[in-house]
Design an enzyme around this catalytic site. Structure first.
Site, PDB file in Angstrom:
ATOM      1  N   ARG A 254       0.685  -1.307  -0.264  1.00 17.97           N
ATOM      2  CA  ARG A 254       0.095  -0.038   0.648  1.00 17.97           C
ATOM      3  C   ARG A 254       0.640   1.275   0.313  1.00 17.97           C
ATOM      4  NH1 ARG A 254      -1.678  -3.417   4.178  1.00 17.97           N
ATOM      5  NH2 ARG A 254      -3.764  -4.219   3.513  1.00 17.97           N
ATOM      6  N   LYS A 278      -1.314  -3.229   8.649  1.00 16.39           N
ATOM      7  CA  LYS A 278      -2.704  -2.542   9.680  1.00 16.39           C
ATOM      8  C   LYS A 278      -2.174  -2.916  10.522  1.00 16.39           C
ATOM      9  CE  LYS A 278      -5.646  -1.746   5.272  1.00 16.39           C
ATOM     10  NZ  LYS A 278      -7.339  -1.864   4.760  1.00 16.39           N
ATOM     11  N   HIS A 347      -2.967   2.766  -5.493  1.00 17.31           N
ATOM     12  CA  HIS A 347      -3.826   0.753  -4.600  1.00 17.31           C
ATOM     13  C   HIS A 347      -4.747  -0.081  -6.230  1.00 17.31           C
ATOM     14  CE1 HIS A 347      -5.550  -0.612  -1.169  1.00 17.31           C
ATOM     15  NE2 HIS A 347      -6.148  -1.369  -1.511  1.00 17.31           N
ATOM     16  N   ARG A 350      -1.951  -3.059  -6.773  1.00 14.90           N
ATOM     17  CA  ARG A 350      -1.720  -4.006  -5.487  1.00 14.90           C
ATOM     18  C   ARG A 350      -3.374  -5.005  -5.888  1.00 14.90           C
ATOM     19  NH1 ARG A 350      -0.984  -4.628   0.041  1.00 14.90           N
ATOM     20  NH2 ARG A 350      -3.250  -6.034   0.977  1.00 14.90           N
ATOM     21  N   HIS A 373      -3.642 -10.052   3.326  1.00 12.61           N
ATOM     22  CA  HIS A 373      -4.475 -10.043   4.113  1.00 12.61           C
ATOM     23  C   HIS A 373      -4.783 -10.543   5.906  1.00 12.61           C
ATOM     24  CE1 HIS A 373      -6.454  -9.151   0.261  1.00 12.61           C
ATOM     25  NE2 HIS A 373      -5.881  -8.175   0.553  1.00 12.61           N
ATOM     26  N   TYR A 382     -11.410 -11.657  -5.298  1.00 11.03           N
ATOM     27  CA  TYR A 382     -10.822 -11.367  -7.059  1.00 11.03           C
ATOM     28  C   TYR A 382     -11.140 -12.887  -7.529  1.00 11.03           C
ATOM     29  CZ  TYR A 382      -8.013  -8.006  -4.452  1.00 11.03           C
ATOM     30  OH  TYR A 382      -7.668  -7.055  -3.701  1.00 11.03           O
TER      31      TYR A 382
END
Length: 410
Positions: A254, A278, A347, A350, A373, A382
């Site tokens: 990111r 994150k 993004h 990504r 993730h 996806y």
């Protein structure tokens, strides 16, 4: 280009001119930027002379008053942020500015300040998450005060439901979902702090919303190749741009994660790079050869000399870390010079990596691991672009099958 040596400062700040010039040079300011900063301080000094103010009387209130008057005649350097370097210089030489009286907070801002402290210190939330939560809770508090006053102890699930219904009349389900998430965290904190005596957060249910309605937007292989075809001579830092692009294209980082990378995060012996993701999660990610070579090229040839340990620095000086906004903007500008057509940001790269993994025969689990993730459900979107597997699930349309059967009769 401006010449700093030609800027003349008169008034109470005149004795600081030489020292400030040296300070800016040490920070890596270019001659042109240094000249601009000195001219701004010269203007401030003349204004202070008229007002009868001394050096130590440069409080935040005085600075804001100066810029309020400056905005009437000038279109550049019109906020107090323009004097950040000068106030830093004053601190460095031990000049204590007059402090303004402590601000008076409204009931809403006071409780928001406490909530912010909780998010940062106890939940270890990143700045963007904290800002998003505050931006969702603030309008709720304003709405609550307008309808029921600022007696926070009396807040109930009825207030939350009425507020979300009020917003839902004009806003999308996605926006309401964000508000509900922030309010759930806010009311959980209120209960922990015993500001309310009921666990209202448990009553804030999920909002009917699916992020999987549309297809994830991505670039195909030819578009990625066009993006990486080569740095433009018109770019400020072409080698930096190329390294940034390769990191995001090959590793799926990111923009904020790229912004936070430091020289100490790279282990050249093992070929890995430490990424702060994150919720403060730190992971070691393999560094692709071409991305590593691009970083080396940038570090050895065009990265400004600076004590700052961030890999990617801004130019011109001061050479602080490159923010995520300019990183994403660089992708947008580079893409605009190709035939991609649509406006894209960082993004999108990504998303493109995830779809490439699936197109190459990879699984959703592998795509989830590459994108780091925390939940596999995040990667499920996806699956909608994995056309090869989707085709295997399609059954022949009965009518078409019947027509084919009829067409085969003699």
């Amino acid at each position: 280009m401006g010449d700093p040596c030609k800027v003349v400062i008169v008034g109470p700040l005149a004795p600081l001119a030489t020292g400030f010039h040296t300070y800016l040079t040490t920070l890596g300011y270019s001659p042109d930027s240094t000249s601009n900063q000195l001219q701004l301080v010269a203007h401030l000094s003349r204004w202070m002379d008229v007002q009868g103010l001394s050096i130590r009387e440069i409080s935040d209130h005085v600075i804001n008053s100066f810029f309020a008057e400056r905005r009437l005649r000038y279109h550049n350097f019109h906020t107090s942020r323009a004097l950040t370097a000068f106030t830093g210089f004053l601190r460095s030489i031990g000049i204590e500015r007059t402090a303004d009286p402590p601000p008076t907070f409204s009931a809403q801002e006071a409780i928001l300040s406490r909530f912010e402290h909780y998010l940062v210190t106890e939940r270890a939330q990143r700045g963007t998450t904290v800002l998003n939560y505050l931006n969702q809770v603030r309008p709720f508090l304003e709405w609550r005060v307008g309808h029921n006053g600022s007696d926070w102890a009396s807040m109930s699930i009825v207030n939350v439901t009425d507020y979300l219904l009020f917003r839902g009349a004009t806003q999308s389900a996605g926006s309401i979902r964000l508000a509900a998430t922030a309010l759930r965290a806010f009311f959980r904190w209120l209960f922990l702090e015993r500001i309310i005596d009921q666990p209202v957060a448990t009553g804030i249910g999920p909002v009917a919303y699916s992020p999987y309605k549309g297809l994830p937007k991505f670039l195909n292989t030819s578009q990625i190749d066009a993006l990486l075809a080569g740095p433009s001579t018109r770019e400020v830092q072409p080698l930096r741009s190329q390294a940034l692009l390769l990191i995001m294209v090959r590793m799926g980082l990111r923009a904020r994660e790229v912004q936070d990378l430091t020289l100490d995060d790279i282990d050249w012996h093992s070929g890995t790079i430490r990424v702060l993701g994150k919720a403060g999660h730190v992971e070691l990610v393999p560094l692709p050869v071409d991305a590593g070579a691009a970083i080396v090229d940038y570090l050895t040839r065009t990265r400004p000399a600076s004590p700052d340990r961030h890999i990617f620095l801004q130019v011109p000086g001061p050479h602080g870390p490159l923010a995520r906004g300019p990183i994403s903007q660089m992708v947008t500008v580079r893409a605009s010079r190709t035939d991609i057509g649509s406006r894209i940001g960082a993004h999108r790269l990504r998303h493109s990596l995830a779809t490439k993994v699936l197109d190459s025969g990879g699984t959703l689990t592998e795509a989830s691991q590459i994108l780091r993730h925390s939940s596999p459900s995040t990667t499920v979107i996806y699956a909608k672009v994995h056309l090869a597997d989707l085709r295997s699930l399609v059954k022949p349309w009965p009518v078409a099958a019947e027509q084919k059967s009829l067409g085969s009769r003699p």
